[in-house]
Design an enzyme around this catalytic site. Structure first.
Site, PDB file in Angstrom:
ATOM      1  N   ASP A   1      -6.654   2.694   6.462  1.00 49.89           N
ATOM      2  CA  ASP A   1      -6.503   3.877   5.600  1.00 49.89           C
ATOM      3  C   ASP A   1      -5.253   4.669   5.975  1.00 49.89           C
ATOM      4  OD1 ASP A   1      -9.112   3.054   4.837  1.00 49.89           O
ATOM      5  OD2 ASP A   1      -9.974   4.360   6.372  1.00 49.89           O
TER       6      ASP A   1
ATOM      7  N   GLU B   1     -11.849   4.373  -4.883  1.00 49.56           N
ATOM      8  CA  GLU B   1     -11.691   5.241  -3.715  1.00 49.56           C
ATOM      9  C   GLU B   1     -10.233   5.253  -3.270  1.00 49.56           C
ATOM     10  OE1 GLU B   1     -14.206   3.498  -0.700  1.00 49.56           O
ATOM     11  OE2 GLU B   1     -12.693   2.018  -0.132  1.00 49.56           O
TER      12      GLU B   1
END
Length: 312
Positions: free
Chosen positions: A14, A195
């Protein structure tokens, strides 16, 4: 043009890289232990790998609503101060197929955020008490916007994409506006997921990338875009690609590229930052496999549209 060696940083999922007006690059990402927020900075993108300027800005407490699974921190400079937005859960328990994450922020008013002066700001409340994560912010025409992923009780799947205007860097001024749900087959492999949104403002448009499907080799990226003069809080302003724009490169063994961010290189060229694995044989849940590594590549533009090319 700089040639980057990939992975840029090992075992950092991420990934978020932000270049500030001070000339430094700031990096945050999920660490394999999911127990802290790490920030590093360097004068060049490549030096983020070897820099000694690294701090643990915040550690999770032993108990409480944000005491486990610290995910996807992002560092932003809003209203004259530094903020890191992240998600965390009270435990690792899964309820109704989902973790119990909510979104939080920490702040630092020092000009150099590589200090121990970070303060916990509390929860970012969206008015929806459900699983949520992956917040990012951007500014336009004097307004600050918040974009994130959240579960809606009346919509099938793990998460959808929402946008809202902010009253200040830790409070929303408007109700959540639904922008995207996992509607295509490539968004529904393993899990129904939208997401990890990221925003890039170029060529008169706002480009919003996001990630879809399970976090194994099926993970991939989609794209929304809106005209910069449109009402960004109107879902009709946003157009969605029917196909993924970035996905597994089987020939080069780059699997599940996603949860990206954008930055620029030292010459001002746009860079795509993302994580990926170099193997598919994952034992157990992919979430506990630490080998999602930070990668980087040059983003190309053709006729005003971004061309992501292949994962490298």
């Amino acid at each position: 043009m700089t040639d980057y060696i990939n992975p840029l940083i090992s075992q950092r999922a991420d990934p978020h890289i932000y270049k500030h007006t001070d000339g430094y690059y700031y990096f945050t990402a999920s660490v394999p232990e999911y127990d802290r927020i790490e920030i590093r900075r360097a004068k060049t993108v490549s030096e983020l790998n070897s820099t000694s300027e690294i701090i643990s800005a915040w550690h999770k407490p032993e108990t409480g609503p944000y005491s486990d699974l610290v995910w996807a921190p992002e560092i932003h400079f809003n209203d004259g101060a530094w903020y890191v937005y992240f998600a965390a859960a009270p435990t690792r328990e899964i309820k109704d197929g989902l973790f119990q994450h909510r979104m939080y922020a920490i702040s630092n008013k020092n000009s150099n955020p590589i200090t121990d002066e970070w303060q916990f700001e509390g929860q970012i409340d969206t008015g929806m008490d459900t699983f949520c994560l992956d917040a990012t912010t951007f500014s336009h025409n004097g307004k600050l916007y918040y974009v994130w992923a959240q579960k809606a009780e009346d919509i099938r799947g793990n998460s959808n994409l929402y946008i809202a205007e902010m009253k200040n860097p830790t409070e929303l001024a408007t109700a959540p506006v639904l922008l995207s749900v996992p509607e295509y087959d490539w968004e529904q492999v393993g899990f129904w997921v939208n997401e990890g949104p990221s925003i890039l403002h170029r060529n008169g448009k706002f480009w919003m990338t996001y990630s879809a499907s399970a976090t194994d080799e099926n993970y991939c990226m989609g794209l929304l875009y809106a005209d910069e003069n449109s009402n960004l809080l109107d879902p009709a302003s946003w157009h969605k690609s029917e196909q993924p724009v970035f996905s597994t490169n089987w020939d080069k063994a780059v699997y599940g590229p996603g949860h990206n961010s954008f930055t620029v290189d030292e010459q001002g060229n746009d860079l795509l930052v993302y994580h990926a694995r170099n193997y598919t044989e994952i034992e157990g849940d992919p979430l506990w496999d630490p080998n999602r590594h930070t990668h980087i590549k040059r983003l190309q533009w053709v006729d005003g549209f971004p061309v992501f090319g292949e994962a490298i």
